[in-house]
Write a protein that holds these residues in place. Structure first.
Motif, mmCIF file in Angstrom:
data_model
loop_
_atom_site.group_PDB
_atom_site.id
_atom_site.type_symbol
_atom_site.label_atom_id
_atom_site.label_comp_id
_atom_site.label_asym_id
_atom_site.label_seq_id
_atom_site.Cartn_x
_atom_site.Cartn_y
_atom_site.Cartn_z
ATOM 1 N N ARG A 614 0.857 -1.173 0.038
ATOM 2 C CA ARG A 614 0.014 0.247 -0.113
ATOM 3 C C ARG A 614 0.896 1.205 0.101
ATOM 4 O O ARG A 614 1.848 1.248 0.814
ATOM 5 N N PHE A 618 -4.941 5.619 2.712
ATOM 6 C CA PHE A 618 -6.114 5.317 2.090
ATOM 7 C C PHE A 618 -7.535 5.515 3.182
ATOM 8 O O PHE A 618 -7.268 5.467 4.442
ATOM 9 N N ASP A 620 -10.748 3.257 3.479
ATOM 10 C CA ASP A 620 -11.798 1.951 3.347
ATOM 11 C C ASP A 620 -13.050 2.385 3.327
ATOM 12 O O ASP A 620 -13.681 2.627 4.816
ATOM 13 N N PRO A 633 -13.090 4.151 -6.661
ATOM 14 C CA PRO A 633 -11.755 3.757 -6.126
ATOM 15 C C PRO A 633 -10.636 4.838 -6.560
ATOM 16 O O PRO A 633 -10.642 5.039 -8.082
ATOM 17 N N ARG A 653 -10.707 3.298 -1.239
ATOM 18 C CA ARG A 653 -11.163 1.967 -1.597
ATOM 19 C C ARG A 653 -12.418 1.494 -1.146
ATOM 20 O O ARG A 653 -12.804 1.558 -0.324
ATOM 21 N N SER A 654 -12.752 0.865 -2.094
ATOM 22 C CA SER A 654 -13.997 0.385 -2.058
ATOM 23 C C SER A 654 -14.007 -1.037 -1.376
ATOM 24 O O SER A 654 -13.339 -2.026 -1.873
ATOM 25 N N GLU A 655 -14.661 -1.429 -0.359
ATOM 26 C CA GLU A 655 -14.100 -2.342 0.514
ATOM 27 C C GLU A 655 -15.497 -3.096 1.174
ATOM 28 O O GLU A 655 -16.016 -2.468 1.974
#
Ligand SMILES: Nc1nc2c(c(=O)[nH]1)N[C@H]1C(S)=C(S)[C@@H](COP(=O)(O)OP(=O)(O)OC[C@H]3O[C@@H](n4cnc5c(=O)[nH]c(N)nc54)[C@H](O)[C@@H]3O)O[C@H]1N2
Ligand SMILES: Nc1nc2c(c(=O)[nH]1)N[C@H]1C(S)=C(S)[C@@H](COP(=O)(O)OP(=O)(O)OC[C@H]3O[C@@H](n4cnc5c(=O)[nH]c(N)nc54)[C@H](O)[C@@H]3O)O[C@H]1N2
Ligand code: SF4
Ligand SMILES: [Mo]
Length: 887
Positions: A614, A618, A620, A633, A653-655
């Motif tokens: 990474r 970020f 999430d 994202p 970040r799409s989590e």
């Protein structure tokens, strides 16, 4: 020790509390020699995770703190230590001993810690000695003391393997205790079950037969409900409780206050009722149950209660200190446990003798030969820094920790450090956010340069051994403390000739604690010879005449360290965190770790391998939330909480593993890398009332999208360009250059700006104004001096891995020059973003191997080696397989 008489050196990893044995070559690591796991070390039996396996990449001389400095100017040790001793003396004379404070670290060696504690509490006479363990283990310590009468982890690693039911709560062991996680995973067998309790679906949840994604902060309610269930289904061990425990009635009454039937628990914890019942049944049915807990439990305003709610269930079923049956607090830092042994926390005194231990302070005073022991406990970390900001502390000595980054409410901490008349910082690394605010800098020897002992999560003491020459004028932490002790006039008390002598004294003091009925005792090591110390094999305390080879498990006989020998069940209320999301602060923020970075990145960011996983701060967030905020994202977003200074900026970040309405951010980035990526800026200084541990896992925030016109990547050797303008940047250190992720919200005329960014006019340029693409490269005598890549979206930027490799000083070939602006070697295939850091295997290679028939993770391992060393990328390999294989 020379190379010839020490061809290899057996030492211990300086990162997490697993405490893996490492074999290091007996020569300079930076000369390209590698480290390996120690096959004979009982914590890891030869395994290392990627951080341990990259240790040789982090010992470079470059960036090490080399010389003592006073207000930025290099001075001699003599001068620096005179300043330190003079400041302490002047402050004690003018304002009393309580005006001096120490802030220590679970990354110091036990001997360093012992000397710091003795100097502060024993001879300066200040109780204000706290440590970053306050942010880490304080709730577990307090819970152990409440339940067992002493801070003792009853079990050992083998228990995590033997357990038929393994409950992991508030722990992402796959990333944070990776070698132990590998052991837990390898222990899988028919009938063994694993329950993971964590609001997020983490890499650790891969191992789970049941994942309980509970409402943040609701653990105590879940375990209170379990206690009630155990009682109502006849699963209590009545004999054990009668003979060995106190307080079941009160604990049960408290647990029953709200009824706590599974349906109620399910509602309060926001879990499906059938999952709650399944967990409760499994717990009731399995005498061999281990509940391992970490920061999701400790770092909470109810952390101590959460831990005691867990321990209550173990006591009520007689599952403490037996093979495969125990509560198990996972320690974070390599020597969190050693710090607790010497009594480094503000509310403890020395060894396991505390201010409130009958006769304890007198015994410590007599042993040290001092009359200066403070009358009672000192300030805990958050209160301590508040006292600093209010001017009550005049001299603060920080050792082996980076509070400007890691304490909550970073604004207040920075202000405190600026306001404090004398801040002393000992660190092995020169540039840190804390060092930047210190008046006196003392260069400490780092891993490989220093000698001593550490204690891991299972109470196992291991040697860290020296095999590198000290860098510059760096000295051992214990040495600088002892020098100051001598300068303050306490020559006799600080006269150790070497580190082995410090260890012997520590062991002698522990023997006094042991003789008063404490479990902690190293009495059998109190007379250890220098050779014996040098050769000391890993051993689990206590080490006494009865147990000369240590003990794996404690309290198995049901006799505890309390006056009557009985353990206490503690009545638990089961509160939720106070701050609730509302219209202004609609989201909950959770903070924690990533696989390849260690805390504030001072060491792990020196390995170009470890920065691959990474690269930027970020955020999430659940895909539904991403949609709601119109985020994709790679977009930039800002989080702000009540009172946060400038907030936290990170890439989205799409989590799907996040609960809706909750975001997760990493704790690692700081001002050395990016201007606004500090997780602790989002955390209020709310603490647990018993342990004083901050609630670092919980804050409320609002999220805003940052509109950008362009995203870029700059790669060049040396410093950041002068006078550049970017609304967002993040530096990613590389081997022969630095690279920056950058983004901006205003238009930029790149042809006009480019020379500033590249340090001169570009030689190669590609521009497509309509698409927002701009790329330029500068070469000098055929060698690459800088590359700038700009696109409208971050996702359109090419992977820069190949380009970064070109900065090694080579004269570029024609093929390489041709590939520059497309960022691809026209001849060689690009591996894509690195997934397996141990072997540098990239996503594209993995996808290609899957396409050519690798059907499972093992097959990928055979083809590419990925996932075969530390195994921590296995969840990501599985995810790639799941995406690649049409269902
Ligand atoms: N790679 C790496 N490894 C490390 C470290 C590192 O910096 N990097 N640091 C070391 C140190 S000092 C420590 S202390 C350990 C920490 O090790 P862990 O405790 O495993 O680490 P965290 O990621 O801080 O938090 C663990 C989990 O707690 C969850 N959590 C948050 N709130 C709750 C809650 O209310 N209940 C429950 N049950 N869970 C919750 C989070 O979602 C997170 O997944 O790691 C050690 N190992
Ligand atoms: N929001 C939020 N905040 C957190 C956490 C969280 O989960 N969320 N976790 C908390 C936890 S569990 C922890 S443990 C802390 C960690 O936070 P810190 O302790 O502040 O983080 P580190 O980066 O480990 O800092 C260690 C420092 O010691 C230096 N060092 C390394 N070895 C030596 C040595 O031998 N001698 C000396 N003198 N210096 C040395 C390193 O270069 C570095 O500057 O963060 C806490 N803060
Ligand atoms: S698991 Fe990794 S970081 Fe932890 S001690 Fe072992 S090698 Fe070091
Ligand atoms: Mo920690």
């Amino acid at each position: 020790m020379t190379d010839s008489d020490n061809p290899v050196c057996r030492t211990t990893c300086p990162y997490c509390g697993v405490g893996c044995g490492v074999v290091a070559p007996g020569r300079s690591l930076s000369a390209g020699a590698l480290v390996a796991g120690d096959q004979d070390h009982p914590a890891n039996y030869g395994r290392l995770c990627v951080k341990g396996a990259s240790l040789h990449e982090t010992t470079a001389v470059d960036g090490h703190m080399m010389y003592p400095r006073l207000h930025g100017r290099r001075v001699t040790w003599e001068r620096a230590l005179d300043e330190v001793a003079g400041a302490i003396r002047a402050s004690v004379d003018a304002h009393g001993p309580e005006s001096v404070a120490f802030y220590l670290s679970g990354q110091l060696l036990t001997e360093d810690y012992y000397v710091a504690n003795k100097l502060a509490k024993g001879f300066i006479g200040t109780p204000h000695v706290d440590t970053n363990s306050r942010l880490c283990m304080a709730s577990a310590v307090a819970a152990h003391k409440r339940a067992f009468g002493e801070d003792v982890v009853p079990g050992c690693y083998e228990d995590l393997e033997l357990a038929d039911l393994l409950v992991l709560t508030g722990s992402n062991a796959a990333w944070n205790h990776p070698v132990l996680y590998q052991r837990m995973k390898a222990a899988g067998r028919p009938g063994r079950r694993v329950v993971v309790i964590d609001p997020r679906r983490t890499a650790t949840a891969e191992l789970a037969d049941l994942h309980l994604a509970l409402r943040p902060g609701s653990d105590a309610i879940l375990f209170n409900g379990l206690l009630v269930w155990l009682a109502d289904t006849g699963a209590l061990d009545q004999d054990y409780v009668r003979n060995h425990c106190r307080g079941l009635g009160e604990a049960m009454a408290s647990a029953r206050v709200s009824g706590f039937a599974p349906s109620k628990v399910a509602d309060l914890c926001d879990l499906p009722e059938q999952d709650v019942v399944r967990f409760y049944r499994w717990f009731a049915e399995n005498p061999r149950t281990v509940t391992a807990f970490s920061q999701g439990v400790n770092q909470s305003s109810t952390g101590t209660d959460k831990a005691n709610a867990i321990i209550n269930c173990h006591l009520a079923t007689g599952r403490v200190g037996k093979p495969g049956a125990s509560p198990f607090s996972l320690t974070g830092q390599p020597n969190a446990m050693g710090g607790r042994e010497v009594g480094g926390l503000a509310n403890t005194l020395a060894a396991h003798l505390d201010y409130d231990t009958p006769g304890g302070p007198e015994q410590v005073a007599e042993f040290w030969g001092t009359g200066q022991i403070p009358p009672g406990p000192g300030l805990k970390a958050v209160e301590l820094f508040r006292a600093v900001s209010e001017g009550r502390i005049k001299v603060l000595w920080i050792m082996g920790t980076n509070p400007a980054v890691s304490l909550p409410d970073s604004g207040l901490v920075r202000q405190a450090l600026k306001a404090c008349p004398v801040v002393i910082a000992s660190d092995c690394i020169a540039l840190t956010d804390t060092n930047a605010l210190a008046d006196i800098l003392l260069p400490a020897q780092g891993w490989g340069e220093k000698d001593g002992t550490v204690t891991n999560s299972e109470r196992r003491i291991s040697r860290q051994r020296r095999f590198l020459p000290a860098v510059g004028e760096a000295r051992a932490d214990w040495w600088m403390l002892a020098e100051v002790g001598r300068l303050l006039g306490h020559g006799d008390a600080f006269a150790w000739p070497d580190v082995a002598s410090v260890f012997r004294e520590h062991a002698q003091l522990s023997a006094i604690a042991g003789s008063t009925g404490r479990q902690f005792s190293l009495s059998a090591l109190a007379g250890i010879s220098d050779e014996g110390y040098e050769a000391l094999e890993p051993v689990q305390w206590p080490v006494t005449t009865d147990y000369p080879h240590g003990r794996a498990r404690l309290f198995g006989d049901g006799r505890f360290s309390t006056p009557d020998g009985k353990a206490c069940l503690v009545p638990i209320e089961g509160r939720l965190p106070e701050a609730e999301p509302d219209l202004r602060w609609p989201m909950i923020v959770n903070t924690g770790r990533i696989r390849d970075q260690w805390h504030t990145m001072t060491r792990t960011a020196r390995s170009s391998r470890l920065v691959q996983h990474r690269q930027e701060p970020f955020i999430d967030l659940h895909p539904e939330d991403a949609r709601r905020y119109g985020l994709s994202p790679g977009d930039l977003a800002r989080l702000e909480g009540p009172g946060s200074m400038g907030g936290y900026v990170g890439k989205v970040r799409s989590e799907p593993g996040q609960r809706p309405g909750e975001v997760f951010v990493p704790i690692h980035w700081n001002r050395q890398f990016t201007p606004a990526g500090l997780a602790s800026d989002l955390i209020r200084p709310v603490t647990d009332p018993v342990s004083g541990q901050p609630e670092s896992k919980y804050g409320v925030v609002h999220l805003t999208r940052i509109t950008t016109l362009w995203h870029g990547r700059l790669i060049r050797p040396g410093n950041a360009p002068r006078g550049w303008q970017a609304d967002y940047w993040c530096r990613v250190p590389q081997d022969h250059c630095d690279s920056w992720w950058v983004a901006g919200s205003g238009p930029v005329s790149w042809p006009r700006e480019v020379a500033r960014w590249l340090g001169g006019a570009p030689d190669l340029v590609l521009e497509d104004a309509a698409r927002g693409t701009y790329r330029a490269a500068r070469l000098v005598e055929g060698r690459l001096q800088g590359i700038l890549l700009v696109e409208r979206e971050a996702a359109l930027l090419p992977d820069a891995g190949w380009l970064i490799g070109l900065f090694d000083g080579r004269v570029l070939s024609m093929g390489e020059r041709r590939g520059l602006l497309s960022a691809r070697d026209v001849e060689v295939k690009d591996v894509g973003p690195v997934v397996c850091s141990c072997f540098g295997v990239g996503e594209r290679q993995i996808e290609a191997a899957i396409r050519s028939g690798a059907g499972d993770v093992e097959a990928l391992g055979r083809a590419l080696k990925c996932g075969t060393n530390c195994g921590s990328c296995v969840p990501e390999l599985k995810a790639l397989m799941a995406c690649a294989i049409p269902s």
